[in-house]
Design an enzyme around this catalytic site. Structure first.
Site, PDB file in Angstrom:
ATOM      1  N   ASN A  12       0.878  -1.180   0.000  1.00 12.15           N
ATOM      2  CA  ASN A  12       0.000   0.000   0.000  1.00 12.15           C
ATOM      3  C   ASN A  12       0.912   1.225   0.000  1.00 12.15           C
ATOM      4  OD1 ASN A  12      -1.840   2.020   0.506  1.00 12.15           O
ATOM      5  ND2 ASN A  12      -2.506   1.226   2.497  1.00 12.15           N
ATOM      6  N   TRP A  13       0.947   1.882  -1.134  1.00  8.96           N
ATOM      7  CA  TRP A  13       1.853   3.024  -1.281  1.00  8.96           C
ATOM      8  C   TRP A  13       1.384   4.274  -0.534  1.00  8.96           C
ATOM      9  CZ3 TRP A  13       3.648   3.414  -7.126  1.00  8.96           C
ATOM     10  CH2 TRP A  13       4.712   2.521  -7.313  1.00  8.96           C
ATOM     11  N   LYS A  14       0.088   4.288  -0.153  1.00  9.25           N
ATOM     12  CA  LYS A  14      -0.470   5.476   0.511  1.00  9.25           C
ATOM     13  C   LYS A  14      -0.182   6.718  -0.351  1.00  9.25           C
ATOM     14  CE  LYS A  14      -0.268   3.039   4.856  1.00  9.25           C
ATOM     15  NZ  LYS A  14      -0.071   3.044   6.296  1.00  9.25           N
ATOM     16  N   HIS A 101      -9.527   0.982   5.000  1.00  7.34           N
ATOM     17  CA  HIS A 101      -8.252   1.107   5.717  1.00  7.34           C
ATOM     18  C   HIS A 101      -8.468   2.093   6.874  1.00  7.34           C
ATOM     19  CE1 HIS A 101      -4.139   2.206   6.669  1.00  7.34           C
ATOM     20  NE2 HIS A 101      -3.772   1.081   6.067  1.00  7.34           N
ATOM     21  N   GLU A 171      -5.740  -5.459  10.597  1.00  7.22           N
ATOM     22  CA  GLU A 171      -4.736  -4.410  10.813  1.00  7.22           C
ATOM     23  C   GLU A 171      -5.001  -3.710  12.140  1.00  7.22           C
ATOM     24  OE1 GLU A 171      -2.657  -3.146   7.108  1.00  7.22           O
ATOM     25  OE2 GLU A 171      -4.314  -1.767   7.359  1.00  7.22           O
ATOM     26  N   GLY A 177       2.219   1.713  11.333  1.00 12.71           N
ATOM     27  CA  GLY A 177       3.153   2.837  11.409  1.00 12.71           C
ATOM     28  C   GLY A 177       3.859   2.901  12.757  1.00 12.71           C
ATOM     29  N   GLY A 238       2.694  -1.489   4.465  1.00 15.68           N
ATOM     30  CA  GLY A 238       2.721  -0.060   4.188  1.00 15.68           C
ATOM     31  C   GLY A 238       4.141   0.336   3.824  1.00 15.68           C
TER      32      GLY A 238
HETATM   33  P1  PGA Z   1       2.924  -0.077   7.924  1.00 14.34           P
HETATM   34  O1  PGA Z   1       1.466   0.189   7.335  1.00 14.34           O
HETATM   35  O2  PGA Z   1       3.358  -1.419   7.365  1.00 14.34           O
HETATM   36  O3  PGA Z   1       3.744   1.051   7.456  1.00 14.34           O
HETATM   37  O4  PGA Z   1       2.768  -0.146   9.413  1.00 14.34           O
HETATM   38  C1  PGA Z   1       0.544  -0.857   7.259  1.00 14.34           C
HETATM   39  C2  PGA Z   1      -0.734  -0.394   6.602  1.00 14.34           C
HETATM   40  O5  PGA Z   1      -1.182   0.730   6.848  1.00 14.34           O
HETATM   41  O6  PGA Z   1      -1.316  -1.146   5.799  1.00 14.34           O
END
Ligand code: PGA
Length: 258
Positions: A12-14, A101, A171, A177, A238
């Site tokens: 997930n590139w956000k 999400h 999640e 994060g 992420g």
């Molecule tokens: P992260 O994010 O791996 O950077 O903790 C996970 C996500 O939001 O899917």
């Protein structure tokens, strides 16, 4: 519908990267690394949810993967400024989508909207990765029943036959994060609760078709412990998917020995 090979490794590139050029460079380099991988990988070995504006450019370049959307921003067509509908995403080349999400929920997405997004996406045969996860844990384990209620509430109106195109991502919000991920054991008990909710909602046969992922601070070093001891069929990454080498290494370490 996507024919899935396990484990499912979904990035997930956000809101990264900032330019189309960087996005293209990333996919080209990733494809090159996969072409010369020493670890045997399936024909399609990754999924990447990217900013929707990049989907049409990236999907033809992703020979070894699937490009998808991070959300369905619009549930109604017509006079809805700034909303992109599921049909538009599919027409732009999205092979799958993430829904609900926690970072989208935080911006005010309510359960009715989540259900509507899932119904629309599955109704159009779009593989859907639906996210659930508690904000915090309490000692009495109430978060597990809340998780089950959320799963049942979101999916109760969805036709059971469509469950075969559904993926659930567990999640825990406190682990996204974060510096420290959940443990594989913590993941396992939540996955059991999600499976229980699915089975009570749709019966064992439909519930079994739903693959479950773990997401929250997974790295190339922790990937295998979640896959082997966390009871999941894949991972939602992420930060580990936002840099070519760490994404590639997480893919290969997940497939090593499979
Ligand atoms: P992260 O994010 O791996 O950077 O903790 C996970 C996500 O939001 O899917």
């Amino acid at each position: 519908m996507i024919k899935r090979t396990l484990p499912l490794i979904i990035g997930n590139w956000k809101a990264t990267p900032q330019t189309k050029e960087d996005a293209v460079k990333f996919i080209k380099l990733l494809e090159k690394k996969i072409d010369s991988s020493k670890v045997k990988l399936p024909k399609k070995s990754y999924y990447l949810a990217v900013p929707e504006i990049f989907i049409p450019t990236l999907s033809p370049l992703a020979k070894h993967g699937f490009i998808g959307s991070q959300n369905i921003p619009g549930v109604k067509e017509g006079q809805e400024t700034g909303a992109t509908t599921v049909k538009q995403l599919v027409s732009g080349g999205a092979a799958f989508t993430i829904v609900a999400h926690s970072e989208v929920r935080r911006r005010g997405e309510e359960i009715e909207e989540r259900s509507q997004k899932v119904a629309q996406a599955l109704g159009l045969n779009l593989t859907t990765v639906l996210c659930f996860g508690e904000h915090t844990r309490d000692k009495e384990g109430k978060y597990l029943s809340e998780l089950e209620l959320d799963v049942k509430g979101t999916l109760e109106g969805i036709k059971r036959e469509l469950f075969s195109n559904l993926i659930i991502a567990y999640e825990p919000v406190w682990a996204i994060g974060a510096a420290v991920p959940a443990t594989a054991g913590e993941c396992f008990e939540a996955v059991i609760a999600i499976r229980r909710a699915l089975a009570s909602l749709a019966g064992i046969d439909h519930a079994k078709k739903v693959h479950i992922l773990y997401g929250g601070t997974v790295t190339k070093d922790s990937a295998n412990s979640f896959l082997e001891e966390g009871g999941v069929n894949g991972l939602l990454l992420g930060r580990a998917s936002q840099e070519v080498s760490s994404f590639f290494e997480t893919i290969t370490s997940s497939y090593k020995g499979k």
